[in-house]
Scaffold this active site. Structure first.
Site, PDB file in Angstrom:
ATOM      1  N   GLU A  35       0.812  -1.220   0.000  1.00 32.63           N
ATOM      2  CA  GLU A  35       0.000   0.000   0.000  1.00 32.63           C
ATOM      3  C   GLU A  35       0.853   1.282   0.000  1.00 32.63           C
ATOM      4  OE1 GLU A  35      -3.189   1.110  -0.367  1.00 32.63           O
ATOM      5  OE2 GLU A  35      -3.525  -0.901  -1.118  1.00 32.63           O
ATOM      6  N   HIS A  37       3.736   1.798  -1.638  1.00 29.44           N
ATOM      7  CA  HIS A  37       4.044   2.068  -3.045  1.00 29.44           C
ATOM      8  C   HIS A  37       2.782   2.506  -3.794  1.00 29.44           C
ATOM      9  CE1 HIS A  37       6.997  -1.288  -2.061  1.00 29.44           C
ATOM     10  NE2 HIS A  37       7.807  -0.332  -2.448  1.00 29.44           N
ATOM     11  N   GLY A 147       8.462   8.262  -0.803  1.00 27.74           N
ATOM     12  CA  GLY A 147       7.741   8.096   0.463  1.00 27.74           C
ATOM     13  C   GLY A 147       8.491   8.693   1.643  1.00 27.74           C
TER      14      GLY A 147
HETATM   15  P1  AMP Z   1      11.258   0.680  -2.226  1.00 22.77           P
HETATM   16  O1  AMP Z   1      10.554  -0.279  -3.122  1.00 22.77           O
HETATM   17  O2  AMP Z   1      11.421   0.202  -0.828  1.00 22.77           O
HETATM   18  O3  AMP Z   1      12.544   1.184  -2.836  1.00 22.77           O
HETATM   19  O4  AMP Z   1      10.321   1.958  -2.121  1.00 22.77           O
HETATM   20  C1  AMP Z   1       9.891   2.659  -3.268  1.00 22.77           C
HETATM   21  C2  AMP Z   1       9.238   3.941  -2.834  1.00 22.77           C
HETATM   22  O5  AMP Z   1       8.122   3.650  -1.997  1.00 22.77           O
HETATM   23  C3  AMP Z   1      10.167   4.842  -2.007  1.00 22.77           C
HETATM   24  O6  AMP Z   1       9.960   6.194  -2.372  1.00 22.77           O
HETATM   25  C4  AMP Z   1       9.711   4.583  -0.594  1.00 22.77           C
HETATM   26  O7  AMP Z   1       9.972   5.654   0.284  1.00 22.77           O
HETATM   27  C5  AMP Z   1       8.221   4.395  -0.804  1.00 22.77           C
HETATM   28  N1  AMP Z   1       7.630   3.661   0.326  1.00 22.77           N
HETATM   29  C6  AMP Z   1       8.035   2.485   0.845  1.00 22.77           C
HETATM   30  N2  AMP Z   1       7.287   2.157   1.928  1.00 22.77           N
HETATM   31  C7  AMP Z   1       6.403   3.164   2.102  1.00 22.77           C
HETATM   32  C8  AMP Z   1       5.365   3.425   3.041  1.00 22.77           C
HETATM   33  N3  AMP Z   1       5.100   2.589   4.042  1.00 22.77           N
HETATM   34  N4  AMP Z   1       4.651   4.565   2.907  1.00 22.77           N
HETATM   35  C9  AMP Z   1       4.917   5.445   1.903  1.00 22.77           C
HETATM   36  N5  AMP Z   1       5.885   5.241   0.974  1.00 22.77           N
HETATM   37  C10 AMP Z   1       6.615   4.125   1.073  1.00 22.77           C
END
Ligand code: AMP
Length: 286
Positions: A35, A37, A147
């Site tokens: 959620e 992402h 995020g």
């Molecule tokens: P990642 O796949 O972990 O590299 O994350 C991809 C994007 O999703 C990044 O900008 C993260 O900061 C964002 N993201 C990951 N988890 C969350 C969350 N719980 N709430 C909001 N954004 C998130």
């Protein structure tokens, strides 16, 4: 929804959209979509004519002893979810495309990437900045979405975009949480449901500190102690850092006289979890 594995084909498709005046939004991810992402993707789809999501587990941001090999990969489910959240184009490069033989150019930010997670993960933010710079050059979006959960990363990207003159608006969206408050993360998959429940104390501690701040406590050490005392009650959790720093440049603060980030990193077994709240000005600072 169109899927691209090659850079040139993706660029051609994007060029077509740009030529017809369409706004391009971009959400870079490492897949295993949840959620958190999807909230970025929905906003991206809302605000743009074409929404692009990349799914790529970037090896250069993992340290030698980190979880690159076991990082959860759930491509089929990700594609379904991305489509449902409004993605138009998916970029799915592999390592041979992103890092061709003899790749030797990296983007190093020298301030924001040093403290907090940068201490434990010395090359992590270099890998993040490098891959995001590459993705920005490939996609050339009008707006890119990140995020708040990864607050240090979001600040780093903003700084990089500004320092290197990327003509891209960076939007940072709120952390999406499990019902118990635990920040959603692909790494939560490594935890049992009991461990996830225990890990939710991190956010509870952050909320207590935020409450104390709003009630007038501006001493950073006291707020950090408050968080430490609460999180330490959960013996399973090992605190990596509790930090209060300016949201502008991550300078450490003793007295909170400007907007600041209260950030925690703690681990259960070898699973590192991060979370934060922003302590922002309520009325006037003393
Ligand atoms: P990642 O796949 O972990 O590299 O994350 C991809 C994007 O999703 C990044 O900008 C993260 O900061 C964002 N993201 C990951 N988890 C969350 C969350 N719980 N709430 C909001 N954004 C998130």
């Amino acid at each position: 929804m169109l899927i691209f594995k090659e850079i040139e084909a993706l660029k051609k498709e994007i060029k077509k959209s740009k030529q017809s005046g369409k706004r391009i939004g971009f959400v870079p991810t490492m897949g295993n979509l949840h959620e958190g992402h999807l909230s970025l993707l929905r906003k991206c789809a809302d605000e743009n004519d074409v929404s692009i999501v990349s799914i790529y587990v970037n090896p250069t941001q993992f340290g030698p002893k980190e979880d690159l090999d076991k990082y959860p990969r759930t491509l089929e489910m990700d594609l379904e979810l991305a489509k449902g959240a409004g993605a138009d184009l998916v970029f799915l490069p592999d390592n041979s495309i992103m890092y061709r033989e003899n790749f030797s150019t990296y983007v190093t930010e020298e301030k924001i990437s040093k403290p907090m997670c940068g201490k434990r993960r010395p090359d992590h933010f270099r890998g993040v900045a490098t891959v995001v710079a590459k993705l920005f050059n490939i996609v050339e979006p009008d707006t890119a979405y990140f995020g708040q959960k990864d607050a240090q990363q979001a600040l780093l990207i903003k700084k990089m975009a500004s320092d290197l003159n990327f003509n891209i608006k960076i939007e940072v969206l709120p952390t999406v949480r499990e019902k118990n408050g635990l920040a959603m993360s692909s790494r939560n998959n490594y935890l049992t449901s009991d461990e996830r429940e225990k890990a939710s104390i991190i956010y509870k501690a952050l909320l207590e500190a935020e409450k104390a701040f709003k009630n007038g406590e501006k001493n950073a050490s006291k707020l950090k102690d408050l968080v430490k005392n609460i999180v330490s009650k959960e013996k399973m959790l090992k605190i990596d850092y509790i930090d209060i720093r300016s949201t502008e440049d991550l300078e450490p603060l003793e007295k909170i006289d400007r907007e600041s980030l209260l950030a925690v990193s703690a681990s259960i077994r070898d699973v590192h979890l991060i979370d934060n709240v922003v302590l922002s000005k309520v009325k006037s600072y003393e």
